[in-house]
Scaffold this motif. Sequence first.
Motif, PDB file in Angstrom:
ATOM      1  N   VAL A   1      23.914  10.262  -8.377  1.00  0.00           N
ATOM      2  CA  VAL A   1      23.861  11.369  -8.892  1.00  0.00           C
ATOM      3  C   VAL A   1      22.826  12.603  -9.188  1.00  0.00           C
ATOM      4  O   VAL A   1      22.961  13.683  -9.415  1.00  0.00           O
ATOM      5  N   ALA A   2      22.009  11.880 -10.047  1.00  0.00           N
ATOM      6  CA  ALA A   2      20.842  12.839 -10.509  1.00  0.00           C
ATOM      7  C   ALA A   2      19.746  12.324  -9.777  1.00  0.00           C
ATOM      8  O   ALA A   2      19.796  12.156  -8.443  1.00  0.00           O
ATOM      9  N   PRO A   3      19.350  14.296 -10.456  1.00  0.00           N
ATOM     10  CA  PRO A   3      18.388  14.480  -9.169  1.00  0.00           C
ATOM     11  C   PRO A   3      17.085  13.098  -8.583  1.00  0.00           C
ATOM     12  O   PRO A   3      17.016  12.811 -10.129  1.00  0.00           O
ATOM     13  N   GLY A   4      16.514  13.588  -7.512  1.00  0.00           N
ATOM     14  CA  GLY A   4      15.392  12.195  -7.330  1.00  0.00           C
ATOM     15  C   GLY A   4      14.151  12.474  -8.222  1.00  0.00           C
ATOM     16  O   GLY A   4      12.443  12.887  -7.773  1.00  0.00           O
ATOM     17  N   THR A   5      14.108  13.432  -9.808  1.00  0.00           N
ATOM     18  CA  THR A   5      12.750  13.283 -10.495  1.00  0.00           C
ATOM     19  C   THR A   5      12.866  12.490 -11.322  1.00  0.00           C
ATOM     20  O   THR A   5      14.131  12.085 -11.697  1.00  0.00           O
ATOM     21  N   ALA A   6      12.347  12.544 -11.680  1.00  0.00           N
ATOM     22  CA  ALA A   6      11.291  11.446 -12.904  1.00  0.00           C
ATOM     23  C   ALA A   6      12.528  11.954 -14.059  1.00  0.00           C
ATOM     24  O   ALA A   6      13.265  11.084 -14.803  1.00  0.00           O
TER      25      ALA A   6
END
Length: 522
Positions: free
Chosen positions: A278-283
Amino acid sequence: MVAHILRLRFDLLLGGLRGEPGHVMRVLLGLVVAAAAVLAAGWALLSLQGSADTTAMVVTVFAGSAVTTGFAVAPLIAGSADPLDPRRFALFGIAPGPLAASVALASLVSVPMIALVALVSCAAVMWGEHGVPVWVSVASAVISVVTCVLLARVGLASAALFLRERRSRELSGVFLVAVLVVVVPVGVFFASLEWRGTVPTQLAEASNVLALTPLGAAWALPAAFVSEDMNAWASTLIALATVLVLGLLWSWLVRRLLTTAERPVAVRERGGLGWFAVAPGTAAGAVAARSIIYWSRDRRYAVNVLIVPLAALLTTVPLTIAGVPPALVALVPVPIVALFFGWLPHNDLAYDSTAVWLHVVSGMRGVADRIGRLVPIFLVTVPTLAVGIPLAISLYGRWAVLPAMVGVSACLFLSGLGLSSISSALTPYAVSRPGDSPFQQPQRTGASGLFGQTFVMLGALAVSAPSLWWSWLAVTKDVSYAEPALWSGIGIGSAVLVVGVLVGGFTFTRRGESIMEFAQAG
Protein backbone atom coordinates in the motif's frame (compact mmCIF):
# COMPACT_ATOMS: atom_id res chain seq x y z
CA MET A 1 -18.30 6.73 -32.67
CA VAL A 2 -20.44 8.20 -29.90
CA ALA A 3 -23.42 6.11 -31.01
CA HIS A 4 -21.27 3.00 -31.08
CA ILE A 5 -19.97 3.55 -27.53
CA LEU A 6 -23.48 4.28 -26.30
CA ARG A 7 -24.75 1.07 -27.90
CA LEU A 8 -21.95 -0.87 -26.21
CA ARG A 9 -22.87 0.75 -22.91
CA PHE A 10 -26.51 -0.28 -23.28
CA ASP A 11 -25.41 -3.83 -24.08
CA LEU A 12 -23.23 -3.94 -20.97
CA LEU A 13 -26.08 -2.64 -18.84
CA LEU A 14 -28.50 -5.24 -20.17
CA GLY A 15 -25.84 -7.92 -19.85
CA GLY A 16 -26.17 -7.69 -16.10
CA LEU A 17 -29.60 -9.31 -16.43
CA ARG A 18 -28.18 -12.37 -18.12
CA GLY A 19 -26.51 -15.36 -16.55
CA GLU A 20 -27.40 -17.81 -13.82
CA PRO A 21 -30.80 -17.45 -12.13
CA GLY A 22 -29.21 -16.64 -8.78
CA HIS A 23 -27.15 -13.83 -10.30
CA VAL A 24 -30.20 -12.43 -12.11
CA MET A 25 -32.24 -12.51 -8.89
CA ARG A 26 -29.56 -10.63 -6.99
CA VAL A 27 -29.36 -7.99 -9.71
CA LEU A 28 -33.14 -7.58 -9.79
CA LEU A 29 -33.28 -7.35 -6.01
CA GLY A 30 -30.60 -4.67 -6.05
CA LEU A 31 -32.51 -2.72 -8.70
CA VAL A 32 -35.70 -2.92 -6.64
CA VAL A 33 -33.91 -1.64 -3.55
CA ALA A 34 -32.28 1.17 -5.54
CA ALA A 35 -35.63 2.14 -7.09
CA ALA A 36 -37.26 2.22 -3.65
CA ALA A 37 -34.48 4.44 -2.31
CA VAL A 38 -34.79 6.81 -5.26
CA LEU A 39 -38.56 6.99 -4.86
CA ALA A 40 -38.22 7.77 -1.17
CA ALA A 41 -35.61 10.47 -1.81
CA GLY A 42 -37.67 11.94 -4.66
CA TRP A 43 -40.79 12.03 -2.52
CA ALA A 44 -38.83 13.77 0.24
CA LEU A 45 -37.64 16.44 -2.20
CA LEU A 46 -41.10 16.98 -3.63
CA SER A 47 -42.53 17.30 -0.13
CA LEU A 48 -40.41 20.44 0.30
CA GLN A 49 -42.58 22.33 -2.19
CA GLY A 50 -44.60 23.95 0.58
CA SER A 51 -41.72 24.40 3.04
CA ALA A 52 -39.72 27.54 3.74
CA ASP A 53 -36.96 28.53 1.33
CA THR A 54 -34.33 28.06 4.03
CA THR A 55 -35.46 24.51 4.76
CA ALA A 56 -35.42 23.60 1.06
CA MET A 57 -31.97 25.15 0.70
CA VAL A 58 -30.46 23.29 3.65
CA VAL A 59 -31.86 19.90 2.63
CA THR A 60 -30.92 20.29 -1.03
CA VAL A 61 -27.39 21.57 -0.43
CA PHE A 62 -26.52 18.99 2.21
CA ALA A 63 -28.06 16.07 0.31
CA GLY A 64 -26.50 17.19 -2.96
CA SER A 65 -23.07 17.60 -1.39
CA ALA A 66 -23.33 14.10 0.09
CA VAL A 67 -24.31 12.65 -3.31
CA THR A 68 -21.44 14.45 -5.05
CA THR A 69 -18.99 13.19 -2.42
CA GLY A 70 -20.28 9.67 -2.95
CA PHE A 71 -19.61 9.81 -6.70
CA ALA A 72 -16.07 11.03 -5.98
CA VAL A 73 -15.20 8.47 -3.30
CA ALA A 74 -17.06 5.34 -4.45
CA PRO A 75 -14.68 4.50 -7.35
CA LEU A 76 -11.70 4.62 -5.01
CA ILE A 77 -13.28 2.36 -2.40
CA ALA A 78 -15.14 -0.14 -4.58
CA GLY A 79 -12.14 -1.31 -6.58
CA SER A 80 -14.28 -2.74 -9.39
CA ALA A 81 -13.09 -2.83 -12.99
CA ASP A 82 -14.22 0.06 -15.17
CA PRO A 83 -16.18 -1.26 -18.19
CA LEU A 84 -15.52 2.04 -19.98
CA ASP A 85 -11.80 2.20 -19.29
CA PRO A 86 -10.33 4.29 -22.15
CA ARG A 87 -7.59 1.69 -22.63
CA ARG A 88 -10.24 -0.70 -23.93
CA PHE A 89 -10.59 1.59 -26.97
CA ALA A 90 -6.88 2.08 -27.59
CA LEU A 91 -6.85 -0.26 -30.63
CA PHE A 92 -9.49 1.81 -32.44
CA GLY A 93 -7.18 4.78 -32.89
CA ILE A 94 -9.61 7.32 -31.41
CA ALA A 95 -8.12 10.68 -30.47
CA PRO A 96 -8.01 11.33 -26.68
CA GLY A 97 -10.35 14.36 -26.83
CA PRO A 98 -13.29 12.73 -28.67
CA LEU A 99 -12.78 9.53 -26.69
CA ALA A 100 -12.97 11.42 -23.37
CA ALA A 101 -16.21 13.12 -24.43
CA SER A 102 -17.73 9.87 -25.72
CA VAL A 103 -16.89 7.88 -22.58
CA ALA A 104 -18.22 10.65 -20.34
CA LEU A 105 -21.46 10.74 -22.32
CA ALA A 106 -21.79 6.96 -22.23
CA SER A 107 -21.34 7.08 -18.43
CA LEU A 108 -24.81 8.56 -18.20
CA VAL A 109 -26.18 5.14 -19.11
CA SER A 110 -25.83 3.51 -15.69
CA VAL A 111 -28.05 2.82 -12.71
CA PRO A 112 -26.43 5.45 -10.42
CA MET A 113 -26.68 8.11 -13.11
CA ILE A 114 -30.30 7.29 -13.90
CA ALA A 115 -31.09 7.59 -10.19
CA LEU A 116 -29.19 10.90 -10.06
CA VAL A 117 -31.14 12.29 -13.02
CA ALA A 118 -34.39 11.34 -11.29
CA LEU A 119 -33.33 13.14 -8.11
CA VAL A 120 -32.22 16.35 -9.82
CA SER A 121 -35.49 16.35 -11.77
CA CYS A 122 -37.46 16.18 -8.51
CA ALA A 123 -35.32 18.98 -7.11
CA ALA A 124 -36.00 21.12 -10.20
CA VAL A 125 -39.75 20.60 -9.84
CA MET A 126 -39.56 21.46 -6.15
CA TRP A 127 -37.64 24.69 -6.78
CA GLY A 128 -40.14 25.67 -9.43
CA GLU A 129 -42.80 25.84 -6.71
CA HIS A 130 -40.52 28.22 -4.79
CA GLY A 131 -40.50 30.70 -7.66
CA VAL A 132 -37.11 29.80 -9.12
CA PRO A 133 -36.91 30.36 -12.91
CA VAL A 134 -37.03 27.18 -14.95
CA TRP A 135 -33.71 27.86 -16.66
CA VAL A 136 -31.97 28.17 -13.28
CA SER A 137 -33.34 24.82 -12.06
CA VAL A 138 -32.42 23.12 -15.33
CA ALA A 139 -28.93 24.62 -15.31
CA SER A 140 -28.43 23.46 -11.73
CA ALA A 141 -29.57 19.94 -12.61
CA VAL A 142 -27.33 19.73 -15.68
CA ILE A 143 -24.25 21.06 -13.90
CA SER A 144 -24.85 18.73 -10.93
CA VAL A 145 -25.10 15.67 -13.21
CA VAL A 146 -22.05 16.67 -15.25
CA THR A 147 -20.04 17.26 -12.06
CA CYS A 148 -20.94 13.84 -10.68
CA VAL A 149 -20.17 12.13 -14.02
CA LEU A 150 -16.75 13.76 -14.25
CA LEU A 151 -15.96 13.03 -10.61
CA ALA A 152 -16.79 9.37 -11.13
CA ARG A 153 -14.71 9.21 -14.31
CA VAL A 154 -11.74 10.92 -12.66
CA GLY A 155 -12.00 8.58 -9.66
CA LEU A 156 -12.11 5.47 -11.84
CA ALA A 157 -9.22 6.66 -13.99
CA SER A 158 -7.12 7.57 -10.94
CA ALA A 159 -7.80 4.16 -9.40
CA ALA A 160 -6.81 2.45 -12.65
CA LEU A 161 -3.56 4.40 -12.81
CA PHE A 162 -2.42 4.47 -9.21
CA LEU A 163 -4.34 1.93 -7.15
CA ARG A 164 -4.68 -1.07 -9.41
CA GLU A 165 -1.83 -3.01 -7.83
CA ARG A 166 -2.28 -1.57 -4.38
CA ARG A 167 -5.90 -2.44 -3.68
CA SER A 168 -5.94 -4.43 -0.42
CA ARG A 169 -7.65 -4.67 2.92
CA GLU A 170 -5.09 -2.21 4.33
CA LEU A 171 -6.08 0.40 1.77
CA SER A 172 -9.75 -0.29 2.40
CA GLY A 173 -9.07 0.28 6.10
CA VAL A 174 -7.54 3.67 5.31
CA PHE A 175 -10.64 4.64 3.32
CA LEU A 176 -12.90 3.52 6.16
CA VAL A 177 -10.91 5.66 8.57
CA ALA A 178 -11.33 8.60 6.20
CA VAL A 179 -15.09 8.00 6.13
CA LEU A 180 -15.07 7.88 9.94
CA VAL A 181 -13.25 11.20 10.06
CA VAL A 182 -16.01 12.81 7.99
CA VAL A 183 -19.18 11.00 9.10
CA VAL A 184 -18.76 11.12 12.88
CA PRO A 185 -18.20 14.90 13.16
CA VAL A 186 -21.14 15.55 10.84
CA GLY A 187 -23.35 13.19 12.84
CA VAL A 188 -22.38 14.84 16.13
CA PHE A 189 -23.04 18.26 14.62
CA PHE A 190 -26.55 17.29 13.50
CA ALA A 191 -27.35 15.56 16.78
CA SER A 192 -26.38 18.62 18.83
CA LEU A 193 -28.65 21.03 16.97
CA GLU A 194 -31.90 22.31 18.47
CA TRP A 195 -34.53 22.38 15.75
CA ARG A 196 -37.60 23.83 17.57
CA GLY A 197 -39.68 23.68 14.38
CA THR A 198 -37.22 25.73 12.29
CA VAL A 199 -33.85 25.21 10.67
CA PRO A 200 -31.07 25.98 13.18
CA THR A 201 -28.91 28.95 12.27
CA GLN A 202 -25.76 26.80 12.47
CA LEU A 203 -27.16 24.50 9.81
CA ALA A 204 -28.09 27.39 7.55
CA GLU A 205 -24.60 28.86 7.92
CA ALA A 206 -23.04 25.48 7.16
CA SER A 207 -25.13 25.16 4.00
CA ASN A 208 -24.00 28.64 2.95
CA VAL A 209 -20.42 27.48 3.28
CA LEU A 210 -21.10 24.30 1.30
CA ALA A 211 -22.70 26.41 -1.40
CA LEU A 212 -19.31 28.00 -2.02
CA THR A 213 -17.50 24.66 -2.43
CA PRO A 214 -17.25 22.41 -5.51
CA LEU A 215 -19.41 19.84 -3.71
CA GLY A 216 -22.47 22.01 -3.19
CA ALA A 217 -22.18 24.97 -5.57
CA ALA A 218 -24.22 23.41 -8.39
CA TRP A 219 -26.94 22.18 -6.02
CA ALA A 220 -27.17 25.62 -4.41
CA LEU A 221 -27.82 27.61 -7.61
CA PRO A 222 -31.66 27.63 -7.27
CA ALA A 223 -31.43 28.48 -3.57
CA ALA A 224 -29.05 31.34 -4.32
CA PHE A 225 -31.77 33.03 -6.37
CA VAL A 226 -34.30 33.01 -3.52
CA SER A 227 -32.01 33.53 -0.52
CA GLU A 228 -30.49 36.88 0.36
CA ASP A 229 -27.76 35.22 2.42
CA MET A 230 -26.25 33.38 -0.56
CA ASN A 231 -24.21 34.79 -3.43
CA ALA A 232 -25.70 33.47 -6.67
CA TRP A 233 -22.81 34.67 -8.83
CA ALA A 234 -20.19 33.11 -6.56
CA SER A 235 -21.97 29.73 -6.57
CA THR A 236 -22.36 29.90 -10.35
CA LEU A 237 -18.69 30.67 -10.95
CA ILE A 238 -17.56 27.93 -8.57
CA ALA A 239 -19.90 25.39 -10.16
CA LEU A 240 -18.72 26.23 -13.69
CA ALA A 241 -15.07 26.30 -12.63
CA THR A 242 -15.49 22.87 -11.04
CA VAL A 243 -16.85 21.42 -14.29
CA LEU A 244 -14.04 23.05 -16.27
CA VAL A 245 -11.28 21.76 -13.97
CA LEU A 246 -12.76 18.26 -13.82
CA GLY A 247 -13.14 18.23 -17.61
CA LEU A 248 -9.50 19.18 -18.12
CA LEU A 249 -8.39 16.64 -15.54
CA TRP A 250 -10.49 13.90 -17.18
CA SER A 251 -9.01 14.73 -20.61
CA TRP A 252 -5.49 14.58 -19.18
CA LEU A 253 -6.19 11.24 -17.50
CA VAL A 254 -7.55 9.77 -20.74
CA ARG A 255 -4.41 10.87 -22.56
CA ARG A 256 -2.29 9.42 -19.77
CA LEU A 257 -4.20 6.12 -19.83
CA LEU A 258 -3.80 5.78 -23.59
CA THR A 259 -0.05 6.35 -23.37
CA THR A 260 0.58 4.18 -20.30
CA ALA A 261 0.79 0.41 -20.48
CA GLU A 262 -1.69 -1.32 -18.22
CA ARG A 263 0.07 -2.98 -15.33
CA PRO A 264 -0.84 -6.60 -14.72
CA VAL A 265 -3.03 -7.36 -11.76
CA ALA A 266 -0.85 -9.14 -9.24
CA VAL A 267 -3.02 -9.31 -6.16
CA ARG A 268 -2.04 -12.87 -5.27
CA GLU A 269 1.67 -12.26 -5.61
CA ARG A 270 1.51 -9.06 -3.58
CA GLY A 271 -1.08 -10.22 -1.13
CA GLY A 272 1.48 -11.09 1.54
CA LEU A 273 3.18 -7.71 1.47
CA GLY A 274 0.42 -6.02 3.45
CA TRP A 275 1.24 -2.40 4.17
CA PHE A 276 4.34 -2.57 1.99
CA ALA A 277 2.01 -3.08 -0.99
CA VAL A 278 0.00 0.00 0.00
CA ALA A 279 2.79 2.43 0.92
CA PRO A 280 4.61 4.37 -1.82
CA GLY A 281 7.72 2.74 -3.20
CA THR A 282 10.06 5.20 -1.50
CA ALA A 283 12.32 5.12 1.53
CA ALA A 284 9.79 7.05 3.59
CA GLY A 285 7.04 4.72 2.40
CA ALA A 286 9.01 1.65 3.45
CA VAL A 287 9.64 3.11 6.90
CA ALA A 288 5.97 4.05 7.18
CA ALA A 289 4.83 0.51 6.30
CA ARG A 290 7.27 -1.01 8.77
CA SER A 291 6.21 1.43 11.48
CA ILE A 292 2.51 0.73 10.92
CA ILE A 293 3.15 -3.00 11.30
CA TYR A 294 5.04 -2.35 14.54
CA TRP A 295 2.29 -0.13 15.90
CA SER A 296 -0.40 -2.68 15.06
CA ARG A 297 1.40 -5.73 16.51
CA ASP A 298 3.65 -4.49 19.32
CA ARG A 299 1.78 -4.21 22.62
CA ARG A 300 4.19 -1.53 23.82
CA TYR A 301 2.69 0.87 21.29
CA ALA A 302 -0.85 -0.28 22.08
CA VAL A 303 -0.38 0.48 25.78
CA ASN A 304 0.88 3.98 25.01
CA VAL A 305 -2.07 4.72 22.73
CA LEU A 306 -4.64 3.44 25.22
CA ILE A 307 -3.17 5.36 28.15
CA VAL A 308 -3.40 8.76 26.43
CA PRO A 309 -7.23 9.06 26.26
CA LEU A 310 -7.59 7.63 29.76
CA ALA A 311 -5.10 10.12 31.18
CA ALA A 312 -6.88 12.98 29.42
CA LEU A 313 -10.25 11.95 30.85
CA LEU A 314 -8.79 11.67 34.35
CA THR A 315 -7.83 15.34 34.24
CA THR A 316 -11.51 16.24 34.27
CA VAL A 317 -11.99 14.77 37.76
CA PRO A 318 -9.96 17.34 39.77
CA LEU A 319 -11.30 20.17 37.62
CA THR A 320 -14.89 19.12 38.34
CA ILE A 321 -14.15 18.75 42.06
CA ALA A 322 -12.57 22.21 42.07
CA GLY A 323 -15.84 23.69 40.79
CA VAL A 324 -14.87 24.47 37.20
CA PRO A 325 -18.04 24.73 35.05
CA PRO A 326 -18.75 21.44 33.24
CA ALA A 327 -18.91 23.23 29.89
CA LEU A 328 -15.29 24.39 30.28
CA VAL A 329 -14.18 21.01 31.59
CA ALA A 330 -15.50 19.42 28.40
CA LEU A 331 -12.96 21.44 26.38
CA VAL A 332 -9.92 20.22 28.32
CA PRO A 333 -9.38 16.53 27.38
CA VAL A 334 -9.05 16.96 23.61
CA PRO A 335 -6.06 19.36 23.65
CA ILE A 336 -4.39 17.09 26.21
CA VAL A 337 -4.92 14.11 23.90
CA ALA A 338 -3.41 16.10 21.02
CA LEU A 339 -0.42 17.10 23.15
CA PHE A 340 0.31 13.56 24.34
CA PHE A 341 -0.14 12.03 20.90
CA GLY A 342 2.38 14.52 19.55
CA TRP A 343 4.67 13.65 22.45
CA LEU A 344 4.45 9.85 22.01
CA PRO A 345 7.05 9.52 19.18
CA HIS A 346 9.72 11.39 21.17
CA ASN A 347 11.53 8.07 21.77
CA ASP A 348 10.15 6.09 18.84
CA LEU A 349 13.60 5.12 17.60
CA ALA A 350 14.35 3.21 20.81
CA TYR A 351 11.43 0.83 20.24
CA ASP A 352 13.16 -0.52 17.11
CA SER A 353 15.93 -2.02 19.25
CA THR A 354 18.64 -3.49 17.01
CA ALA A 355 16.38 -3.38 13.94
CA VAL A 356 17.31 0.28 13.52
CA TRP A 357 20.49 -0.88 11.79
CA LEU A 358 18.39 -1.39 8.64
CA HIS A 359 17.81 2.35 8.47
CA VAL A 360 21.42 3.26 9.22
CA VAL A 361 23.39 0.87 7.00
CA SER A 362 21.09 1.32 3.99
CA GLY A 363 22.22 4.92 3.67
CA MET A 364 18.65 6.15 4.05
CA ARG A 365 18.22 9.88 4.35
CA GLY A 366 17.33 10.95 7.84
CA VAL A 367 14.34 12.97 6.61
CA ALA A 368 12.83 9.81 5.09
CA ASP A 369 13.19 8.01 8.43
CA ARG A 370 11.60 10.91 10.32
CA ILE A 371 8.66 11.20 7.93
CA GLY A 372 7.96 7.48 7.80
CA ARG A 373 7.86 7.11 11.56
CA LEU A 374 5.18 9.81 11.87
CA VAL A 375 2.65 8.07 9.61
CA PRO A 376 1.26 5.60 12.23
CA ILE A 377 0.64 8.28 14.82
CA PHE A 378 -1.14 10.37 12.17
CA LEU A 379 -3.41 7.41 11.36
CA VAL A 380 -4.26 7.08 15.06
CA THR A 381 -4.56 10.72 16.02
CA VAL A 382 -6.53 12.21 13.14
CA PRO A 383 -9.59 9.93 13.63
CA THR A 384 -9.35 10.36 17.40
CA LEU A 385 -9.39 14.15 17.15
CA ALA A 386 -12.05 14.06 14.42
CA VAL A 387 -14.33 12.27 16.86
CA GLY A 388 -13.23 14.02 20.05
CA ILE A 389 -13.36 17.64 18.89
CA PRO A 390 -17.04 17.62 17.78
CA LEU A 391 -18.02 15.74 20.94
CA ALA A 392 -16.25 18.29 23.12
CA ILE A 393 -17.81 21.22 21.27
CA SER A 394 -21.30 19.67 21.47
CA LEU A 395 -20.88 19.25 25.23
CA TYR A 396 -19.65 22.83 25.49
CA GLY A 397 -22.74 23.93 23.57
CA ARG A 398 -21.31 26.59 21.28
CA TRP A 399 -20.06 25.59 17.85
CA ALA A 400 -18.57 29.03 17.23
CA VAL A 401 -15.48 28.00 19.22
CA LEU A 402 -14.85 25.00 16.95
CA PRO A 403 -12.10 26.78 14.95
CA ALA A 404 -10.28 27.59 18.18
CA MET A 405 -10.38 23.96 19.31
CA VAL A 406 -9.11 22.79 15.94
CA GLY A 407 -6.28 25.33 15.99
CA VAL A 408 -5.12 24.46 19.50
CA SER A 409 -5.28 20.71 18.90
CA ALA A 410 -3.47 20.99 15.58
CA CYS A 411 -0.73 23.17 17.06
CA LEU A 412 -0.11 20.94 20.06
CA PHE A 413 -0.10 17.79 17.95
CA LEU A 414 1.96 19.02 14.99
CA SER A 415 4.51 20.89 17.08
CA GLY A 416 4.83 17.87 19.35
CA LEU A 417 5.59 15.69 16.33
CA GLY A 418 8.17 18.14 15.06
CA LEU A 419 9.98 18.32 18.40
CA SER A 420 9.67 14.54 18.84
CA SER A 421 11.41 14.06 15.50
CA ILE A 422 14.39 15.88 16.95
CA SER A 423 14.27 14.25 20.37
CA SER A 424 14.09 10.64 19.20
CA ALA A 425 17.23 11.06 17.08
CA LEU A 426 19.12 13.24 19.56
CA THR A 427 18.41 11.71 22.97
CA PRO A 428 16.99 8.18 22.73
CA TYR A 429 16.73 6.37 26.05
CA ALA A 430 16.14 2.81 27.17
CA VAL A 431 12.70 1.22 26.86
CA SER A 432 11.38 -2.27 27.42
CA ARG A 433 12.72 -4.66 24.80
CA PRO A 434 10.50 -6.35 22.18
CA GLY A 435 8.46 -9.08 23.84
CA ASP A 436 8.93 -7.73 27.37
CA SER A 437 6.21 -6.20 29.49
CA PRO A 438 5.34 -2.66 28.34
CA PHE A 439 5.56 -1.52 31.97
CA GLN A 440 9.10 -2.78 32.43
CA GLN A 441 11.74 -0.04 32.36
CA PRO A 442 15.31 -1.32 31.98
CA GLN A 443 18.18 0.29 33.81
CA ARG A 444 20.97 1.81 31.78
CA THR A 445 23.74 4.26 32.44
CA GLY A 446 23.59 7.32 30.26
CA ALA A 447 20.59 9.18 28.98
CA SER A 448 17.59 8.90 31.27
CA GLY A 449 15.13 10.42 28.85
CA LEU A 450 14.20 13.31 31.14
CA PHE A 451 15.61 15.91 28.75
CA GLY A 452 13.77 14.56 25.72
CA GLN A 453 10.45 14.20 27.51
CA THR A 454 10.64 17.70 29.01
CA PHE A 455 11.92 19.28 25.80
CA VAL A 456 9.03 17.96 23.71
CA MET A 457 6.28 18.57 26.28
CA LEU A 458 7.26 22.09 27.34
CA GLY A 459 8.38 23.03 23.83
CA ALA A 460 5.01 22.10 22.33
CA LEU A 461 3.21 24.12 25.02
CA ALA A 462 5.53 27.10 24.48
CA VAL A 463 5.12 27.33 20.71
CA SER A 464 1.36 26.78 21.08
CA ALA A 465 1.02 29.70 23.48
CA PRO A 466 -0.37 32.14 20.85
CA SER A 467 -3.08 29.72 19.76
CA LEU A 468 -3.89 28.88 23.37
CA TRP A 469 -4.18 32.56 24.21
CA TRP A 470 -6.49 33.31 21.28
CA SER A 471 -8.60 30.30 22.21
CA TRP A 472 -8.91 31.45 25.80
CA LEU A 473 -10.09 34.85 24.59
CA ALA A 474 -12.59 33.15 22.27
CA VAL A 475 -14.05 31.16 25.17
CA THR A 476 -14.06 33.90 27.80
CA LYS A 477 -14.57 37.12 25.83
CA ASP A 478 -15.45 37.11 22.13
CA VAL A 479 -15.80 34.17 19.72
CA SER A 480 -14.28 36.31 16.96
CA TYR A 481 -10.90 35.33 18.43
CA ALA A 482 -11.53 31.74 17.34
CA GLU A 483 -10.38 32.43 13.79
CA PRO A 484 -6.94 33.80 14.81
CA ALA A 485 -6.60 30.76 17.10
CA LEU A 486 -7.29 28.45 14.15
CA TRP A 487 -4.85 29.95 11.68
CA SER A 488 -2.10 30.65 14.20
CA GLY A 489 -2.36 27.07 15.48
CA ILE A 490 -2.22 25.47 12.05
CA GLY A 491 0.53 27.80 10.86
CA ILE A 492 2.79 27.46 13.89
CA GLY A 493 2.22 23.71 14.19
CA SER A 494 2.99 23.10 10.51
CA ALA A 495 6.13 25.25 10.66
CA VAL A 496 7.44 23.45 13.76
CA LEU A 497 6.68 20.08 12.16
CA VAL A 498 8.59 20.90 8.97
CA VAL A 499 11.58 22.34 10.86
CA GLY A 500 11.55 19.44 13.31
CA VAL A 501 11.56 16.83 10.54
CA LEU A 502 14.44 18.57 8.76
CA VAL A 503 16.51 19.02 11.93
CA GLY A 504 15.67 15.53 13.12
CA GLY A 505 16.63 14.09 9.74
CA PHE A 506 19.96 15.88 9.83
CA THR A 507 20.55 14.67 13.38
CA PHE A 508 19.68 11.09 12.46
CA THR A 509 22.15 11.15 9.56
CA ARG A 510 24.98 12.66 11.61
CA ARG A 511 24.43 10.42 14.65
CA GLY A 512 24.12 7.13 12.76
CA GLU A 513 27.10 5.55 14.54
CA SER A 514 25.90 6.68 17.97
CA ILE A 515 22.41 5.37 17.24
CA MET A 516 23.87 1.97 16.35
CA GLU A 517 25.85 1.93 19.61
CA PHE A 518 22.70 2.81 21.54
CA ALA A 519 20.75 -0.02 19.88
CA GLN A 520 23.51 -2.59 20.49
CA ALA A 521 23.89 -1.54 24.13
CA GLY A 522 20.24 -2.52 24.75
